[in-house]
Design a protein around this motif. Structure first.
Motif, PDB file in Angstrom:
ATOM      1  N   GLY A 187      47.857  37.367  42.201  1.00 41.41           N
ATOM      2  CA  GLY A 187      46.841  36.371  42.534  1.00 41.41           C
ATOM      3  C   GLY A 187      45.438  36.909  42.397  1.00 41.41           C
ATOM      4  O   GLY A 187      45.214  38.120  42.510  1.00 41.41           O
ATOM      5  N   SER A 188      44.484  36.004  42.179  1.00 39.65           N
ATOM      6  CA  SER A 188      43.093  36.416  41.979  1.00 39.65           C
ATOM      7  C   SER A 188      42.121  35.765  42.938  1.00 39.65           C
ATOM      8  O   SER A 188      40.910  35.962  42.825  1.00 39.65           O
ATOM      9  CB  SER A 188      42.671  36.097  40.535  1.00 39.65           C
ATOM     10  N   SER A 189      42.625  34.981  43.878  1.00 39.59           N
ATOM     11  CA  SER A 189      41.745  34.403  44.890  1.00 39.59           C
ATOM     12  C   SER A 189      41.236  35.508  45.811  1.00 39.59           C
ATOM     13  O   SER A 189      41.801  36.608  45.857  1.00 39.59           O
ATOM     14  CB  SER A 189      42.512  33.370  45.714  1.00 39.59           C
ATOM     15  N   PRO A 190      40.164  35.268  46.571  1.00 37.97           N
ATOM     16  CA  PRO A 190      39.706  36.281  47.538  1.00 37.97           C
ATOM     17  C   PRO A 190      40.812  36.725  48.495  1.00 37.97           C
ATOM     18  O   PRO A 190      40.927  37.914  48.809  1.00 37.97           O
ATOM     19  CB  PRO A 190      38.563  35.564  48.266  1.00 37.97           C
ATOM     20  N   ALA A 191      41.645  35.766  48.950  1.00 36.62           N
ATOM     21  CA  ALA A 191      42.734  36.130  49.864  1.00 36.62           C
ATOM     22  C   ALA A 191      43.756  37.018  49.177  1.00 36.62           C
ATOM     23  O   ALA A 191      44.274  37.973  49.773  1.00 36.62           O
ATOM     24  CB  ALA A 191      43.411  34.869  50.400  1.00 36.62           C
ATOM     25  N   ALA A 192      44.058  36.730  47.909  1.00 33.98           N
ATOM     26  CA  ALA A 192      45.044  37.526  47.183  1.00 33.98           C
ATOM     27  C   ALA A 192      44.526  38.934  46.920  1.00 33.98           C
ATOM     28  O   ALA A 192      45.279  39.916  47.032  1.00 33.98           O
ATOM     29  CB  ALA A 192      45.409  36.839  45.870  1.00 33.98           C
ATOM     30  N   GLY A 200      49.272  46.102  49.318  1.00 37.50           N
ATOM     31  CA  GLY A 200      49.995  46.299  48.081  1.00 37.50           C
ATOM     32  C   GLY A 200      49.978  47.715  47.547  1.00 37.50           C
ATOM     33  O   GLY A 200      49.068  48.494  47.826  1.00 37.50           O
ATOM     34  N   ASP A 201      50.982  48.022  46.751  1.00 34.76           N
ATOM     35  CA  ASP A 201      50.996  49.238  45.936  1.00 34.76           C
ATOM     36  C   ASP A 201      50.429  48.959  44.550  1.00 34.76           C
ATOM     37  O   ASP A 201      50.232  49.876  43.753  1.00 34.76           O
ATOM     38  CB  ASP A 201      52.429  49.763  45.780  1.00 34.76           C
ATOM     39  N   GLY A 202      50.207  47.674  44.268  1.00 25.76           N
ATOM     40  CA  GLY A 202      49.656  47.273  42.989  1.00 25.76           C
ATOM     41  C   GLY A 202      49.095  45.876  43.091  1.00 25.76           C
ATOM     42  O   GLY A 202      49.367  45.132  44.041  1.00 25.76           O
ATOM     43  N   TRP A 203      48.280  45.517  42.090  1.00 25.33           N
ATOM     44  CA  TRP A 203      47.671  44.185  42.038  1.00 25.33           C
ATOM     45  C   TRP A 203      47.953  43.565  40.679  1.00 25.33           C
ATOM     46  O   TRP A 203      47.764  44.208  39.642  1.00 25.33           O
ATOM     47  CB  TRP A 203      46.166  44.283  42.269  1.00 25.33           C
ATOM     48  N   LEU A 204      48.419  42.312  40.701  1.00 26.31           N
ATOM     49  CA  LEU A 204      48.720  41.550  39.499  1.00 26.31           C
ATOM     50  C   LEU A 204      47.766  40.358  39.424  1.00 26.31           C
ATOM     51  O   LEU A 204      48.052  39.290  39.980  1.00 26.31           O
ATOM     52  CB  LEU A 204      50.171  41.045  39.551  1.00 26.31           C
ATOM     53  N   PRO A 205      46.624  40.506  38.793  1.00 30.26           N
ATOM     54  CA  PRO A 205      45.701  39.371  38.692  1.00 30.26           C
ATOM     55  C   PRO A 205      46.297  38.242  37.869  1.00 30.26           C
ATOM     56  O   PRO A 205      47.121  38.469  36.987  1.00 30.26           O
ATOM     57  CB  PRO A 205      44.464  39.970  38.012  1.00 30.26           C
ATOM     58  N   GLN A 206      45.870  37.039  38.177  1.00 26.31           N
ATOM     59  CA  GLN A 206      46.382  35.862  37.482  1.00 26.31           C
ATOM     60  C   GLN A 206      45.231  35.160  36.779  1.00 26.31           C
ATOM     61  O   GLN A 206      44.467  34.426  37.407  1.00 26.31           O
ATOM     62  CB  GLN A 206      47.055  34.908  38.473  1.00 26.31           C
ATOM     63  N   VAL A 229      42.721  52.531  53.831  1.00 29.17           N
ATOM     64  CA  VAL A 229      44.023  52.542  53.173  1.00 29.17           C
ATOM     65  C   VAL A 229      44.028  53.644  52.118  1.00 29.17           C
ATOM     66  O   VAL A 229      43.212  53.647  51.202  1.00 29.17           O
ATOM     67  CB  VAL A 229      44.329  51.187  52.500  1.00 29.17           C
ATOM     68  N   SER A 230      44.920  54.591  52.269  1.00 31.81           N
ATOM     69  CA  SER A 230      44.979  55.716  51.343  1.00 31.81           C
ATOM     70  C   SER A 230      46.120  55.520  50.351  1.00 31.81           C
ATOM     71  O   SER A 230      46.928  54.608  50.475  1.00 31.81           O
ATOM     72  CB  SER A 230      45.173  57.030  52.103  1.00 31.81           C
ATOM     73  N   GLY A 231      46.162  56.393  49.368  1.00 32.36           N
ATOM     74  CA  GLY A 231      47.216  56.330  48.370  1.00 32.36           C
ATOM     75  C   GLY A 231      46.785  55.520  47.173  1.00 32.36           C
ATOM     76  O   GLY A 231      45.851  54.718  47.237  1.00 32.36           O
ATOM     77  N   PRO A 232      47.472  55.721  46.059  1.00 34.39           N
ATOM     78  CA  PRO A 232      47.100  55.021  44.813  1.00 34.39           C
ATOM     79  C   PRO A 232      47.482  53.550  44.868  1.00 34.39           C
ATOM     80  O   PRO A 232      48.389  53.141  45.604  1.00 34.39           O
ATOM     81  CB  PRO A 232      47.907  55.769  43.752  1.00 34.39           C
ATOM     82  N   VAL A 233      46.795  52.746  44.087  1.00 39.09           N
ATOM     83  CA  VAL A 233      47.152  51.347  43.884  1.00 39.09           C
ATOM     84  C   VAL A 233      47.127  51.096  42.380  1.00 39.09           C
ATOM     85  O   VAL A 233      46.216  51.537  41.689  1.00 39.09           O
ATOM     86  CB  VAL A 233      46.197  50.391  44.633  1.00 39.09           C
ATOM     87  N   GLU A 234      48.162  50.452  41.864  1.00 42.43           N
ATOM     88  CA  GLU A 234      48.297  50.252  40.425  1.00 42.43           C
ATOM     89  C   GLU A 234      47.643  48.915  40.038  1.00 42.43           C
ATOM     90  O   GLU A 234      48.118  47.852  40.430  1.00 42.43           O
ATOM     91  CB  GLU A 234      49.768  50.271  40.015  1.00 42.43           C
ATOM     92  N   ILE A 235      46.555  49.005  39.296  1.00 44.79           N
ATOM     93  CA  ILE A 235      45.783  47.833  38.917  1.00 44.79           C
ATOM     94  C   ILE A 235      46.326  47.264  37.599  1.00 44.79           C
ATOM     95  O   ILE A 235      46.460  47.994  36.615  1.00 44.79           O
ATOM     96  CB  ILE A 235      44.291  48.173  38.741  1.00 44.79           C
ATOM     97  N   GLY A 236      46.604  45.983  37.584  1.00 43.09           N
ATOM     98  CA  GLY A 236      47.121  45.346  36.390  1.00 43.09           C
ATOM     99  C   GLY A 236      46.112  44.414  35.740  1.00 43.09           C
ATOM    100  O   GLY A 236      45.057  44.121  36.300  1.00 43.09           O
ATOM    101  N   ALA A 237      46.450  43.956  34.553  1.00 43.33           N
ATOM    102  CA  ALA A 237      45.679  42.928  33.849  1.00 43.33           C
ATOM    103  C   ALA A 237      46.598  42.258  32.849  1.00 43.33           C
ATOM    104  O   ALA A 237      47.491  42.891  32.289  1.00 43.33           O
ATOM    105  CB  ALA A 237      44.478  43.538  33.137  1.00 43.33           C
ATOM    106  N   ILE A 238      46.379  40.961  32.652  1.00 39.58           N
ATOM    107  CA  ILE A 238      47.095  40.228  31.616  1.00 39.58           C
ATOM    108  C   ILE A 238      46.160  40.112  30.428  1.00 39.58           C
ATOM    109  O   ILE A 238      45.058  39.562  30.542  1.00 39.58           O
ATOM    110  CB  ILE A 238      47.532  38.842  32.109  1.00 39.58           C
ATOM    111  N   THR A 239      46.574  40.636  29.297  1.00 40.29           N
ATOM    112  CA  THR A 239      45.706  40.638  28.123  1.00 40.29           C
ATOM    113  C   THR A 239      45.679  39.258  27.465  1.00 40.29           C
ATOM    114  O   THR A 239      46.469  38.370  27.786  1.00 40.29           O
ATOM    115  CB  THR A 239      46.170  41.659  27.075  1.00 40.29           C
ATOM    116  N   GLU A 240      44.782  39.131  26.524  1.00 43.94           N
ATOM    117  CA  GLU A 240      44.793  37.974  25.650  1.00 43.94           C
ATOM    118  C   GLU A 240      46.101  37.971  24.850  1.00 43.94           C
ATOM    119  O   GLU A 240      46.740  39.007  24.702  1.00 43.94           O
ATOM    120  CB  GLU A 240      43.613  38.039  24.673  1.00 43.94           C
ATOM    121  N   PRO A 241      46.534  36.821  24.319  1.00 40.59           N
ATOM    122  CA  PRO A 241      47.693  36.843  23.414  1.00 40.59           C
ATOM    123  C   PRO A 241      47.421  37.793  22.238  1.00 40.59           C
ATOM    124  O   PRO A 241      46.277  37.926  21.796  1.00 40.59           O
ATOM    125  CB  PRO A 241      47.804  35.389  22.940  1.00 40.59           C
TER     126      PRO A 241
END
Length: 306
Positions: A187-192, A200-206, A229-241
């Motif tokens: 999710g990409s809302s402020p709450a998400a 989270g251990d990672g973030w999946l933007p939408q 909050v310590s420790g790594p967080v895996e940042i994601g992104a959805i690319t263009e087609p």
């Protein structure tokens, strides 16, 4: 180090992204695509989660949404190394013990390849049909994540006490193969973004375009730092087609298409802004063309992402 994964075709067929050939495809196609991803070094394969689609949304979303646990378990049996991601499981629709039983079994059967992606959901009728409060789905998800941390941990008899969910003295085996099942928040809302930062251990933007991602990533990291909050967080992104090579057909104006080195140069921008994993989606007219695209990307583009 930027890695690459993909959402599986066929298993969800929203008109936003499904290709025409997927309508007639089925399990054999999913299996061949999963094997190709496994061979080609994809980090993960993802499957979506919807229980039922109301008529008002069916034209746009379709009603083709495979169950993620069943789908990923099927593919776990025919792959060896690729990770298996729910993108995203609407875990608030189900009691955390039920979710934990399903996904712990999947992690056990796949020798520790599960990534549990979670999200709040957006289809009101699904919540109403299952007796879950749609308006409170955010707080329900927050508590469900906490409950799942306990239920997917090492204890055979986990315990949790929250406002909505509580359990103790109830054993569940098999336990997950992983000592800590990674939970990625979608999710990409402020709450998400806040939820991903704090839980989270990672973030999946939408749907965040490139120009929005740096500010979103900075916000997420600031929230983690403020909360300690310590420790790594895996940042994601959805690319263009994507389309590797010069297409002989109309792949759409938003599609990144062309020579592998040009695609790699464009995609390196994601790593530069702090992204750890990119979710790629290829334009294709058939299963064989999709597999060709996946193979070409892995051989000629991926080695130059970093």
């Amino acid at each position: 180090m930027v890695v690459y994964g993909m959402q599986l075709p066929v298993q969800s067929q929203s008109t936003i992204y499904a290709e025409p050939w997927e309508a007639a495809a089925g399990p054999a196609d999913l299996a061949e695509i999963a094997r190709a991803a496994d061979r080609a070094g994809f980090d993960y394969l993802a499957s979506c989660d919807h229980v039922a689609i109301p008529r008002r949304l069916a034209d746009a979303m379709s009603t083709v949404w495979y169950d993620p646990v069943a789908t990923l378990s099927f593919l776990a049996a025919i792959t060896e190394r690729v990770r298996l991601l729910s993108h995203v499981a609407v875990v608030g629709l189900r009691h955390p013990l039920l979710t934990a039983k399903q996904y712990a079994t999947l992690d056990h059967l796949s020798a520790g390849r599960l990534v549990l992606g979670v999200g709040a959901g957006h289809v009101r009728e699904e919540f109403e049909a299952l007796g879950v409060d749609f308006e409170r789905r955010g707080p329900v998800l927050d508590e469900a994540i906490d409950a799942l941390r306990a239920a997917l941990g090492p204890e055979e008899f986990p315990s949790f006490a929250g406002e909505r969910f509580a359990f103790e003295g109830l054993g569940q085996k098999p336990r997950p193969a992983q000592a800590r099942v990674p939970i990625w928040v979608g999710g990409s809302s402020p709450a998400a973004v806040r939820r991903a930062a704090l839980k989270g251990d990672g973030w999946l933007p939408q749907g965040d375009p490139r120009d929005r991602l740096p500010a979103q990533i900075a916000k997420l990291k600031a929230l983690r730092e403020e909360a300690g909050v310590s420790g790594p967080v895996e940042i994601g992104a959805i690319t263009e087609p994507l389309y590797v090579g010069d297409a002989s057909w109309d792949v759409g104006r938003r599609t990144l298409a062309g020579k592998p080195d040009a695609l790699a140069e464009s995609l390196r921008a994601y790593g530069a802004m702090g992204v750890d994993q990119i979710q790629v989606r290829f334009r294709s007219r058939s299963r064989s063309e999709l597999i060709d695209q996946m193979t070409a990307f892995a051989a000629d583009v991926a080695p130059h992402l970093n």
